[in-house]
Design a protein around this motif. Structure first.
Motif, PDB file in Angstrom:
ATOM      1  N   ASN A 128       0.822  -1.209   0.000  1.00  0.00           N
ATOM      2  CA  ASN A 128       0.000   0.000   0.000  1.00  0.00           C
ATOM      3  C   ASN A 128       0.857   1.260   0.000  1.00  0.00           C
ATOM      4  OD1 ASN A 128      -2.539  -1.230  -0.061  1.00  0.00           O
ATOM      5  ND2 ASN A 128      -2.587  -1.488   2.152  1.00  0.00           N
ATOM      6  N   CYS A 129       1.948   1.230   0.764  1.00  0.00           N
ATOM      7  CA  CYS A 129       2.865   2.379   0.776  1.00  0.00           C
ATOM      8  C   CYS A 129       3.503   2.573  -0.595  1.00  0.00           C
ATOM      9  CB  CYS A 129       3.945   2.171   1.846  1.00  0.00           C
ATOM     10  SG  CYS A 129       3.339   2.299   3.544  1.00  0.00           S
ATOM     11  N   ALA A 130       3.825   1.456  -1.263  1.00  0.00           N
ATOM     12  CA  ALA A 130       4.410   1.548  -2.605  1.00  0.00           C
ATOM     13  C   ALA A 130       3.412   2.153  -3.592  1.00  0.00           C
ATOM     14  CB  ALA A 130       4.849   0.158  -3.083  1.00  0.00           C
ATOM     15  N   ILE A 131       2.130   1.773  -3.467  1.00  0.00           N
ATOM     16  CA  ILE A 131       1.096   2.328  -4.342  1.00  0.00           C
ATOM     17  C   ILE A 131       0.943   3.830  -4.105  1.00  0.00           C
ATOM     18  CG2 ILE A 131      -1.380   2.307  -4.835  1.00  0.00           C
ATOM     19  CD1 ILE A 131      -1.333  -0.711  -4.258  1.00  0.00           C
ATOM     20  N   LEU A 132       0.957   4.242  -2.822  1.00  0.00           N
ATOM     21  CA  LEU A 132       0.857   5.667  -2.504  1.00  0.00           C
ATOM     22  C   LEU A 132       2.091   6.424  -2.990  1.00  0.00           C
ATOM     23  CD1 LEU A 132      -0.632   5.444   1.096  1.00  0.00           C
ATOM     24  CD2 LEU A 132      -1.807   6.198  -0.970  1.00  0.00           C
ATOM     25  N   PHE A 133       3.265   5.795  -2.910  1.00  0.00           N
ATOM     26  CA  PHE A 133       4.490   6.421  -3.410  1.00  0.00           C
ATOM     27  C   PHE A 133       4.411   6.609  -4.925  1.00  0.00           C
ATOM     28  CE2 PHE A 133       8.805   6.289  -5.086  1.00  0.00           C
ATOM     29  CZ  PHE A 133       9.457   7.212  -4.274  1.00  0.00           C
ATOM     30  N   ALA A 134       3.884   5.573  -5.619  1.00  0.00           N
ATOM     31  CA  ALA A 134       3.719   5.686  -7.072  1.00  0.00           C
ATOM     32  C   ALA A 134       2.726   6.788  -7.428  1.00  0.00           C
ATOM     33  CB  ALA A 134       3.260   4.344  -7.647  1.00  0.00           C
ATOM     34  N   ALA A 135       1.683   6.928  -6.611  1.00  0.00           N
ATOM     35  CA  ALA A 135       0.707   7.998  -6.849  1.00  0.00           C
ATOM     36  C   ALA A 135       1.353   9.363  -6.683  1.00  0.00           C
ATOM     37  CB  ALA A 135      -0.471   7.846  -5.877  1.00  0.00           C
ATOM     38  N   GLY A 136       2.250   9.482  -5.689  1.00  0.00           N
ATOM     39  CA  GLY A 136       2.956  10.748  -5.502  1.00  0.00           C
ATOM     40  C   GLY A 136       3.849  11.074  -6.678  1.00  0.00           C
ATOM     41  N   ALA A 137       4.542  10.044  -7.190  1.00  0.00           N
ATOM     42  CA  ALA A 137       5.422  10.269  -8.337  1.00  0.00           C
ATOM     43  C   ALA A 137       4.629  10.607  -9.595  1.00  0.00           C
ATOM     44  CB  ALA A 137       6.283   9.025  -8.570  1.00  0.00           C
ATOM     45  N   TRP A 141       3.488  15.247  -5.176  1.00  0.00           N
ATOM     46  CA  TRP A 141       3.446  14.926  -3.750  1.00  0.00           C
ATOM     47  C   TRP A 141       2.364  15.704  -3.011  1.00  0.00           C
ATOM     48  CZ3 TRP A 141       5.641  10.611  -3.372  1.00  0.00           C
ATOM     49  CH2 TRP A 141       6.758  10.310  -4.155  1.00  0.00           C
ATOM     50  N   TYR A 142       2.039  16.888  -3.495  1.00  0.00           N
ATOM     51  CA  TYR A 142       0.951  17.634  -2.869  1.00  0.00           C
ATOM     52  C   TYR A 142      -0.370  16.890  -3.058  1.00  0.00           C
ATOM     53  CZ  TYR A 142      -1.994  21.595  -1.552  1.00  0.00           C
ATOM     54  OH  TYR A 142      -2.915  22.395  -0.929  1.00  0.00           O
ATOM     55  N   GLN A 143      -0.575  16.366  -4.260  1.00  0.00           N
ATOM     56  CA  GLN A 143      -1.781  15.593  -4.532  1.00  0.00           C
ATOM     57  C   GLN A 143      -1.784  14.278  -3.753  1.00  0.00           C
ATOM     58  OE1 GLN A 143      -4.199  16.770  -6.271  1.00  0.00           O
ATOM     59  NE2 GLN A 143      -5.557  15.008  -6.455  1.00  0.00           N
ATOM     60  N   ALA A 144      -0.584  13.701  -3.553  1.00  0.00           N
ATOM     61  CA  ALA A 144      -0.495  12.438  -2.815  1.00  0.00           C
ATOM     62  C   ALA A 144      -0.930  12.596  -1.362  1.00  0.00           C
ATOM     63  CB  ALA A 144       0.929  11.900  -2.876  1.00  0.00           C
ATOM     64  N   MET A 145      -0.785  13.795  -0.802  1.00  0.00           N
ATOM     65  CA  MET A 145      -1.212  14.031   0.574  1.00  0.00           C
ATOM     66  C   MET A 145      -2.722  13.806   0.722  1.00  0.00           C
ATOM     67  SD  MET A 145       1.346  14.572   2.450  1.00  0.00           S
ATOM     68  CE  MET A 145       0.432  15.090   3.908  1.00  0.00           C
ATOM     69  N   TYR A 146      -3.473  14.173  -0.289  1.00  0.00           N
ATOM     70  CA  TYR A 146      -4.911  13.918  -0.251  1.00  0.00           C
ATOM     71  C   TYR A 146      -5.192  12.408  -0.261  1.00  0.00           C
ATOM     72  CZ  TYR A 146      -5.461  18.872  -1.380  1.00  0.00           C
ATOM     73  OH  TYR A 146      -5.415  20.242  -1.341  1.00  0.00           O
ATOM     74  N   SER A 147      -4.405  11.673  -1.028  1.00  0.00           N
ATOM     75  CA  SER A 147      -4.565  10.220  -1.066  1.00  0.00           C
ATOM     76  C   SER A 147      -4.270   9.608   0.295  1.00  0.00           C
ATOM     77  CB  SER A 147      -3.644   9.611  -2.132  1.00  0.00           C
ATOM     78  OG  SER A 147      -3.985  10.058  -3.425  1.00  0.00           O
TER      79      SER A 147
END
Length: 249
Positions: A128-137, A141-147
């Motif tokens: 799950n952390c890897a998926i969130l990291f991929a979403a940030g990339a 990263w600002y958008q990833a904070m919402y995720s």
């Protein structure tokens, strides 16, 4: 999807592939869930597998149907908050009504109750952390904070929806055929029922007690009614610590 929110799990992985390939989310939801159903075939019966496939199909169709509609909320922050709460509450409703097979339910309750994580749970959290990291990339990263906000709220709302919920049920069966029903439960559900009335005699009612997973309640009731339609059944929630104490006794 309009806000690029990724909440982890198969849904988050499907959303990542949908964004990168510009294909429909519903297609990936269906394809990515099927392997897990086949891998779990040894732990679940055919009826539960069919219900699971039906649920995945409904999820995929609903996603495809909503694909062309605009976002209900234009601001990503309230969308993340409400989306995370709805997601966690929805999973909680599914678990409450037996939408999880026994082994996964045991592991899930251990994780949600705050117990020490097992190796499988650590792997899931890492993915799950890897998926969130991929979403940030992918989205920034600002958008990833919402995720991350949506992911944490989904997890916490799931914990709240399952608070004081035991995965076991205590069942008392008052029947004129305790010996017969005792054997039926043992062979059909691998459930050991104890005869509480030590002075029971043939032709008189006796009371059986057993602990059973909540997803097997309907099957138990069907089996019991088939052998004794007049059997009196009492069902109560069994907290985990009470379950251990009864088993030790």
């Amino acid at each position: 999807m309009p806000h690029g929110l990724i909440v982890g799990g198969i849904t988050g992985l499907s959303a990542l592939f949908a964004h990168t390939t510009e294909m429909r989310l519903g297609l990936f939801l269906f394809l990515f869930n099927l392997p897990f159903i086949f891998m779990s075939r040894k732990h679940i019966n055919l009826r539960f597998a069919l219900y699971t496939i039906l649920g995945v199909v409904c999820l995929a169709i609903a996603s495809l149907a909503l694909h062309h509609y605009p976002a209900v909320i234009s601001d990503p922050l309230p969308a993340a908050i409400l989306g995370g709460i709805c997601l966690g509450s929805g999973i909680g409703i599914s678990v409450r009504f037996g939408g999880m097979y026994t082994q996964a339910s045991e592991q899930g309750f251990s994780l949600l109750s705050g117990g020490p994580p097992r190796s499988a749970e650590v792997i899931i959290m890492a993915l799950n952390c890897a998926i969130l990291f991929a979403a940030g990339a992918l989205f920034g990263w600002y958008q990833a904070m919402y995720s991350i906000i949506a992911y944490l709220l989904a997890f916490e709302s799931l914990r709240l929806s399952l608070r004081s919920l035991s995965h076991s049920r205590a069942v008392w069966l008052t029947t004129k055929r305790p010996g017969e029903i005792q054997q039926v439960l043992l062979h059909s559900l691998q459930c050991e029922a104890a005869l509480l009335a030590e002075s029971w005699q043939e032709g008189k009612s006796g009371t059986l007690f057993c602990l059973i997973h909540r997803s097997e309640l309907k099957q138990l009731q069907s089996l019991v009614r088939r052998h004794d339609p007049e059997c009196h059944i009492v069902i109560r929630s069994a907290e985990s610590y009470r379950t251990r104490r009864v088993l030790h006794k």
